[in-house]
Design a protein around this motif. Structure first.
Motif, PDB file in Angstrom:
ATOM      1  N   VAL A   7      29.987  68.977  59.758  1.00 30.58           N
ATOM      2  CA  VAL A   7      30.886  69.761  58.901  1.00 30.58           C
ATOM      3  C   VAL A   7      32.341  69.523  59.286  1.00 30.58           C
ATOM      4  O   VAL A   7      33.215  69.362  58.428  1.00 30.58           O
ATOM      5  CB  VAL A   7      30.542  71.264  58.994  1.00 30.58           C
ATOM      6  CG1 VAL A   7      31.644  72.107  58.354  1.00 30.58           C
ATOM      7  CG2 VAL A   7      29.207  71.537  58.326  1.00 30.58           C
ATOM      8  N   THR A  11      35.372  68.107  56.837  1.00 29.18           N
ATOM      9  CA  THR A  11      36.674  68.738  56.591  1.00 29.18           C
ATOM     10  C   THR A  11      37.816  67.764  56.864  1.00 29.18           C
ATOM     11  O   THR A  11      38.846  67.798  56.184  1.00 29.18           O
ATOM     12  CB  THR A  11      36.850  70.000  57.450  1.00 29.18           C
ATOM     13  OG1 THR A  11      36.723  69.670  58.838  1.00 29.18           O
ATOM     14  CG2 THR A  11      35.803  71.048  57.110  1.00 29.18           C
ATOM     15  N   THR A  12      37.634  66.889  57.851  1.00 26.73           N
ATOM     16  CA  THR A  12      38.640  65.859  58.104  1.00 26.73           C
ATOM     17  C   THR A  12      38.745  64.915  56.922  1.00 26.73           C
ATOM     18  O   THR A  12      39.850  64.532  56.503  1.00 26.73           O
ATOM     19  CB  THR A  12      38.288  65.067  59.371  1.00 26.73           C
ATOM     20  OG1 THR A  12      38.226  65.962  60.485  1.00 26.73           O
ATOM     21  CG2 THR A  12      39.323  63.984  59.642  1.00 26.73           C
ATOM     22  N   LEU A  14      38.052  65.662  53.843  1.00 25.87           N
ATOM     23  CA  LEU A  14      38.673  66.385  52.738  1.00 25.87           C
ATOM     24  C   LEU A  14      40.190  66.432  52.877  1.00 25.87           C
ATOM     25  O   LEU A  14      40.914  66.473  51.886  1.00 25.87           O
ATOM     26  CB  LEU A  14      38.107  67.803  52.656  1.00 25.87           C
ATOM     27  CG  LEU A  14      36.641  67.903  52.220  1.00 25.87           C
ATOM     28  CD1 LEU A  14      36.134  69.331  52.386  1.00 25.87           C
ATOM     29  CD2 LEU A  14      36.471  67.448  50.778  1.00 25.87           C
ATOM     30  N   ALA A  15      40.655  66.443  54.116  1.00 24.70           N
ATOM     31  CA  ALA A  15      42.100  66.453  54.336  1.00 24.70           C
ATOM     32  C   ALA A  15      42.755  65.197  53.786  1.00 24.70           C
ATOM     33  O   ALA A  15      43.950  65.196  53.458  1.00 24.70           O
ATOM     34  CB  ALA A  15      42.398  66.588  55.828  1.00 24.70           C
ATOM     35  N   ILE A 141      34.313  75.486  53.082  1.00 21.91           N
ATOM     36  CA  ILE A 141      34.964  74.726  54.148  1.00 21.91           C
ATOM     37  C   ILE A 141      36.277  74.101  53.692  1.00 21.91           C
ATOM     38  O   ILE A 141      36.991  73.501  54.494  1.00 21.91           O
ATOM     39  CB  ILE A 141      34.040  73.633  54.728  1.00 21.91           C
ATOM     40  CG1 ILE A 141      33.707  72.572  53.682  1.00 21.91           C
ATOM     41  CG2 ILE A 141      32.773  74.249  55.310  1.00 21.91           C
ATOM     42  CD1 ILE A 141      33.011  71.352  54.275  1.00 21.91           C
ATOM     43  N   TRP A 142      36.587  74.261  52.409  1.00 17.15           N
ATOM     44  CA  TRP A 142      37.860  73.718  51.905  1.00 17.15           C
ATOM     45  C   TRP A 142      38.215  74.413  50.610  1.00 17.15           C
ATOM     46  O   TRP A 142      37.341  74.724  49.795  1.00 17.15           O
ATOM     47  CB  TRP A 142      37.737  72.213  51.652  1.00 17.15           C
ATOM     48  CG  TRP A 142      38.987  71.571  51.098  1.00 17.15           C
ATOM     49  CD1 TRP A 142      40.046  71.072  51.792  1.00 17.15           C
ATOM     50  CD2 TRP A 142      39.299  71.387  49.711  1.00 17.15           C
ATOM     51  NE1 TRP A 142      41.009  70.588  50.924  1.00 17.15           N
ATOM     52  CE2 TRP A 142      40.571  70.770  49.647  1.00 17.15           C
ATOM     53  CE3 TRP A 142      38.641  71.683  48.519  1.00 17.15           C
ATOM     54  CZ2 TRP A 142      41.185  70.427  48.452  1.00 17.15           C
ATOM     55  CZ3 TRP A 142      39.251  71.361  47.319  1.00 17.15           C
ATOM     56  CH2 TRP A 142      40.504  70.729  47.292  1.00 17.15           C
TER      57      TRP A 142
END
Length: 237
Positions: A7, A11-12, A14-15, A141-142
């Motif tokens: 996870v 998230t990295t 998605l950044a 998470i985003w």
């Protein structure tokens, strides 16, 4: 070899999608509900945005998800193609909540699902999977919690409507038979082989909130002692 590490890696990824201005990203399924002491499972993830992602951004996301799995020893679910579960739009949420992805509802049926079924590649199944992601245990998470809350509320009302269309009660009813109809088909199909629901308690909460929203819309009314009834017009839509 943990879902948590996977996870964090997602998230990295998605950044890197900095051009995506509006939406939310969810992890759902067994990676949310599974105990940390049990064997790791795949990460079920969906990114919901106002506008469709470009092909390049979709490919970047798919690569990041695959790397999150391989980098943390997580199995990759190959049953459902990535194209059918990684991305969606607000328009897709509305389509899923319309329940048109259940064409057999006129005969009080929802199509079961089998492994390697070509149906897994269909548009109807893609929307069913999105509805399931919004109404089973999930983790944001985003993105926007407000957008997620709006989508979840619409999906919960849709699931309550789905339960009503599967049971077609003719008198005052409770949430329980709706939950049972959503958990298991008349032929005994359940879980991922049916509508993807596995927690009766969680689903009871989903259906109860959905019925409350239908009450606010004047479609059903509380009848006391956990009972509900249709409005005076008898609407079941």
């Amino acid at each position: 070899m943990t879902a948590l590490g996977g996870v964090a890696m997602v998230t990295t990824c998605l950044a890197d999608l900095s051009s995506v201005a509006d939406g939310f990203g969810l992890v759902y399924g067994s990676s949310v509900t599974r105990d940390a002491r049990t064997a790791p499972s795949d990460l079920d993830f969906v990114l919901v945005t106002a506008e469709p992602l470009t092909d390049q951004l979709r490919a970047t996301l798919a690569t990041g998800i695959r790397q999150a799995h391989s980098g943390h020893g997580l199995p990759i679910d190959q049953e459902v193609p990535y194209e059918n579960k990684l991305t969606a739009t607000y328009e897709d949420v509305a389509a899923a909540c319309s329940l048109t992805c259940f064409p057999q509802l006129g005969s009080q049926q929802a199509r079961p699902v089998t492994e390697s079924d070509p149906y897994l590649y269909s548009e109807d199944f893609r929307l069913r999977l999105l509805l399931n992601a919004l109404t089973t245990p999930h983790a944001l998470i985003w993105g926007s919690i407000e957008a997620l809350s709006t989508a979840t509320a619409a999906a919960e009302q849709a699931v309550a409507r789905l339960g009503l269309m599967l049971t077609m009660p003719t008198a005052d009813f409770t949430a329980e038979p709706l939950v049972e109809a959503l958990l298991r088909s008349p032929a005994g199909a359940e879980g991922k082989d049916y509508l993807g629901f596995s927690s009766p308690v969680h689903l009871f909460g989903v259906v109860s909130r959905g019925l409350a929203a239908m009450s606010d819309a004047g479609l059903v009314a509380p009848a006391g002692a956990g009972l509900w009834r249709f409005d005076s017009a008898g609407s079941q839509s």
